[in-house]
Design a protein around this motif. Sequence first.
Motif, PDB file in Angstrom:
ATOM      1  N   PRO A  30      26.351  59.470  11.217  1.00 17.44           N
ATOM      2  CA  PRO A  30      26.716  59.636   9.574  1.00 17.44           C
ATOM      3  C   PRO A  30      25.735  58.605   8.877  1.00 17.44           C
ATOM      4  N   GLU A  31      25.254  59.103   7.663  1.00 16.97           N
ATOM      5  CA  GLU A  31      24.196  58.374   6.887  1.00 16.97           C
ATOM      6  C   GLU A  31      24.482  56.982   6.693  1.00 16.97           C
ATOM      7  N   ASN A  32      25.957  56.600   6.510  1.00 20.17           N
ATOM      8  CA  ASN A  32      26.112  55.342   6.161  1.00 20.17           C
ATOM      9  C   ASN A  32      25.967  54.170   7.244  1.00 20.17           C
ATOM     10  N   PHE A  33      25.553  54.568   8.494  1.00 18.27           N
ATOM     11  CA  PHE A  33      25.415  53.729   9.324  1.00 18.27           C
ATOM     12  C   PHE A  33      24.028  53.354   9.720  1.00 18.27           C
ATOM     13  N   MET A  34      23.118  54.278   9.254  1.00 17.47           N
ATOM     14  CA  MET A  34      21.713  54.319   9.414  1.00 17.47           C
ATOM     15  C   MET A  34      21.098  52.707   9.299  1.00 17.47           C
ATOM     16  N   GLY A  35      21.432  52.084   8.506  1.00 21.16           N
ATOM     17  CA  GLY A  35      20.914  50.849   8.290  1.00 21.16           C
ATOM     18  C   GLY A  35      21.318  49.740   9.556  1.00 21.16           C
ATOM     19  N   ASP A  36      22.425  49.828   9.933  1.00 20.89           N
ATOM     20  CA  ASP A  36      22.978  49.345  11.094  1.00 20.89           C
ATOM     21  C   ASP A  36      22.365  49.636  12.434  1.00 20.89           C
ATOM     22  N   ILE A  37      21.957  51.248  12.598  1.00 26.06           N
ATOM     23  CA  ILE A  37      21.226  51.435  13.832  1.00 26.06           C
ATOM     24  C   ILE A  37      19.719  50.881  13.619  1.00 26.06           C
ATOM     25  N   ILE A  38      19.072  50.820  12.635  1.00 21.45           N
ATOM     26  CA  ILE A  38      17.815  50.350  12.442  1.00 21.45           C
ATOM     27  C   ILE A  38      17.681  48.974  12.925  1.00 21.45           C
ATOM     28  N   SER A  39      18.748  48.077  12.154  1.00 21.63           N
ATOM     29  CA  SER A  39      18.762  46.770  12.465  1.00 21.63           C
ATOM     30  C   SER A  39      18.795  46.494  13.872  1.00 21.63           C
ATOM     31  N   ASP A  40      19.679  47.191  14.501  1.00 25.64           N
ATOM     32  CA  ASP A  40      19.831  47.034  15.989  1.00 25.64           C
ATOM     33  C   ASP A  40      18.347  47.306  16.660  1.00 25.64           C
ATOM     34  N   PHE A  41      17.781  48.306  16.315  1.00 22.99           N
ATOM     35  CA  PHE A  41      16.556  48.537  17.281  1.00 22.99           C
ATOM     36  C   PHE A  41      15.644  47.630  16.876  1.00 22.99           C
ATOM     37  N   ASN A  42      15.610  46.681  15.595  1.00 25.91           N
ATOM     38  CA  ASN A  42      14.798  45.792  15.571  1.00 25.91           C
ATOM     39  C   ASN A  42      15.067  44.488  16.630  1.00 25.91           C
ATOM     40  N   THR A  43      16.274  44.381  16.858  1.00 27.58           N
ATOM     41  CA  THR A  43      16.833  43.213  17.793  1.00 27.58           C
ATOM     42  C   THR A  43      16.328  43.901  19.168  1.00 27.58           C
ATOM     43  N   LYS A  44      16.169  44.890  19.496  1.00 32.23           N
ATOM     44  CA  LYS A  44      15.815  45.485  20.886  1.00 32.23           C
ATOM     45  C   LYS A  44      14.568  45.555  21.014  1.00 32.23           C
ATOM     46  N   ARG A  45      13.636  45.126  19.997  1.00 29.13           N
ATOM     47  CA  ARG A  45      12.247  45.155  20.486  1.00 29.13           C
ATOM     48  C   ARG A  45      11.721  46.701  20.075  1.00 29.13           C
ATOM     49  N   GLY A  46      12.505  47.360  19.514  1.00 27.21           N
ATOM     50  CA  GLY A  46      12.216  49.057  19.277  1.00 27.21           C
ATOM     51  C   GLY A  46      11.277  49.221  17.931  1.00 27.21           C
ATOM     52  N   ARG A  47      10.778  50.226  17.858  1.00 28.59           N
ATOM     53  CA  ARG A  47       9.892  50.725  16.864  1.00 28.59           C
ATOM     54  C   ARG A  47      10.614  52.053  16.206  1.00 28.59           C
ATOM     55  N   VAL A  48      11.078  51.897  14.928  1.00 32.59           N
ATOM     56  CA  VAL A  48      11.544  53.025  14.317  1.00 32.59           C
ATOM     57  C   VAL A  48      10.461  54.193  13.775  1.00 32.59           C
ATOM     58  N   LEU A  49      10.437  55.313  14.167  1.00 29.82           N
ATOM     59  CA  LEU A  49       9.311  56.317  13.834  1.00 29.82           C
ATOM     60  C   LEU A  49       9.618  56.944  12.668  1.00 29.82           C
ATOM     61  N   GLY A  50      10.940  57.183  12.469  1.00 31.25           N
ATOM     62  CA  GLY A  50      11.185  57.921  11.018  1.00 31.25           C
ATOM     63  C   GLY A  50      12.486  58.365  11.163  1.00 31.25           C
ATOM     64  N   THR A  51      12.818  59.001   9.956  1.00 30.94           N
ATOM     65  CA  THR A  51      14.400  59.556   9.897  1.00 30.94           C
ATOM     66  C   THR A  51      14.221  61.022   9.348  1.00 30.94           C
ATOM     67  N   GLU A  52      15.493  61.750   9.689  1.00 31.39           N
ATOM     68  CA  GLU A  52      15.550  63.006   8.995  1.00 31.39           C
ATOM     69  C   GLU A  52      17.036  63.581   8.866  1.00 31.39           C
ATOM     70  N   PRO A  53      17.206  63.832   7.381  1.00 34.61           N
ATOM     71  CA  PRO A  53      18.357  64.052   7.099  1.00 34.61           C
ATOM     72  C   PRO A  53      18.995  65.327   7.735  1.00 34.61           C
ATOM     73  N   LEU A  54      20.263  65.252   8.059  1.00 38.17           N
ATOM     74  CA  LEU A  54      21.027  66.725   8.677  1.00 38.17           C
ATOM     75  C   LEU A  54      22.199  66.742   8.191  1.00 38.17           C
ATOM     76  N   GLY A  55      22.448  67.141   6.635  1.00 39.81           N
ATOM     77  CA  GLY A  55      23.615  67.275   6.271  1.00 39.81           C
ATOM     78  C   GLY A  55      24.042  66.045   6.088  1.00 39.81           C
ATOM     79  N   ARG A  56      25.424  65.789   6.364  1.00 41.97           N
ATOM     80  CA  ARG A  56      26.241  64.473   6.253  1.00 41.97           C
ATOM     81  C   ARG A  56      25.537  63.485   7.146  1.00 41.97           C
ATOM     82  N   LEU A  57      24.754  63.902   8.244  1.00 43.03           N
ATOM     83  CA  LEU A  57      24.303  63.088   9.220  1.00 43.03           C
ATOM     84  C   LEU A  57      22.853  62.700   9.165  1.00 43.03           C
TER      85      LEU A  57
END
Length: 666
Positions: free
Chosen positions: A581-608
């Motif tokens: 769900p869209e309201n969790f997007m910030g948490d997921i991206i922050s968590d990836f940063n702590t995991k040495r991850g690289r966010v490549l992009g986001t794509e809206p899917l309705g409410r998700l």
Amino acid sequence: MKNYQSSQLRNVAVVAHGGSGKTSLVEAMLFNTGTLSRLGRVEDGTTTSDYHPEETARKMTIHTSLVPVEWNDTKINLLDTPGFSDFIGEVKGALRVADAALFAVSAVDGVQVQHEVIWEMAEGLPKIVIINKMDRENANFDKVLDNLKEKFGANFVPVQIPIGSFNDFSGIVSVMDRKAFSGDGKGKEIPVPGDLEDAVETYRESLIEAAAEGDDELTMKYLEGEELTPEEIKDGFRKSIATGKVVPVLACSATKNIGAAQILDFLAYYAPAPQVEEGPMAALVFKTIADPYVGKMNFIRVFRGQFKTDTPVVNVKKDKPEKIGQILYVRGKTTVQTDTVPCGDLAVLVKLQDTGTGDTLADKDKPMELEGISFPAPTLTTAVVPKSKNDEDKLGDALLKLTDEDPTVKVQKNTETKQTLLITMGEAQTQIMVERLKKKYGVDVVLEEAKVPYRETIRKKVEVEGKHKKQSGGRGQYGHVWIRFEPTEEHFVFGEEVFGGAVPRNYFPAVEKGLREALEEGVLGFPVTGLKATLYDGSYHPVDSSEMAFKIAAHLAFKKGCDQASPVLLEPIQNVEVTVPENFMGDIISDFNTKRGRVLGTEPLGRLVKIRAQVPLSEMYRYAIDLKSMTQGRGSFTMEFSSYEEFSGREAEMVIKKAKEEKEAK
């Protein structure tokens, strides 16, 4: 169990968040049909559908159970499904063969996470909602109704409303018939309470409006102000349910058996019958279990024609003939034999050789493959280690049987880490697999962390000598090589530039073989990749040289060369896609940063929203648990291997140190 026509069948998946009372509801419906003389209880492990040992021990549904009930000359095939996210694959299978989804929602807790997840999965399927547990403290029918409308935005129309709640819950009112029924177990008709008459009329108007939408002629009649007859209202409402224009809402207390009989009435009359397709037989396997007494059991739904014991069948997906022995109707763990299964019905085949979940069984002369089942990919990886040699011998066969039963469990053998990996949907499923290995197949295992298949490579070009010379009386050993090592984009390249026969050509394969064997473990303790080795000089002895001596010389050159060529550690990087769900997007991206991850992009899917990233595999083995925690179970993800990348810094040093310690310990 008598034979029924297709028009008399109802296939209903009973779905919910865990603890909403699905299994108790199925038990109450069984009791009302006279199949049971007393109500079983989940707490006591005595229900018909939760009969597996792990279910009675945990007091929760783990397997989908097929529980047919016979009511008003109708056979209702109830599929009691798990409500815990680890077993969502069971729900997927049930929804594929059901003609309607019956959502049990707690009158106290309202809509919960798994309700939302399953609602999305059941898109396009007619839905019915039962607000259960009306006898519990803080039960609130109206509040849950508002909650349903807020979460799903569908046209929810109450067709039954409760008389009171908690200790005052004493029966239900049928909005369709303007009749009330007592909650004393007999369900006798009583007068509609005066304080509910206005609510009944308000809901009935919504019901008539929904019925009018089910048929064009009724819509015109309704809009012109004509009154619809009771039969027109019922027929229109049935059509509106089938097309998903309305979601009927009913009320009950399964454990007190209040309203269960009226739910049966409703399902028999209003739930859609299966579509009948004439022609050669075709059936889909939606579940497989290995029963200790009966053997392998394949649960099927017949989608076309009739299934008969004497029909020559073929597994269309695997292109293999199957011999049909017994056909069984099951109710929980009880079985009865039959010769024919009509179109739309559910049954069980036993002891098929090559057939598993998702396969189509069809007429041998005119095979047709049905759409399979899209199961979610498992994402939690754990290593399983047999406790003894005896367990080791039996482990492979036992794991094969487990994956045959459950398509959401995968097993992999990692040749680099030498581990057997069990990949599941979550911790609970992993624990149950371990228990099943022991109790069902007699295999004792312990769980370990999955090791990351690190690799190493070199970063500069070097030229080194490798010499193996040994003289101890008699024929000696002599092999001498000069090899150039340099980085390459390929895994391993071997070449030679030897002039003047310094190393005879017949020893080149031995040098290459020695190098390939050495690749399995470099100087940092991991397999080597990205290496080009060129044999360009050396020497030999006409008597003491041998293939083995040159192989050893190559080994020595490899170790020396890798050590001098700036060796670096490589780690596997995964392409990850997370849907939340869209309201969790910030948490997921922050968590990836702590995991040495690289966010490549986001794509809206309705409410998700779908988040694409690249993350080291070492950070992803337990991500199924992390994601469930961050999103309260609302998130899902997939991942696949992308590439190997250089891994440096303190964390890399710790990995190398640990590998060396493990090697020394051996």
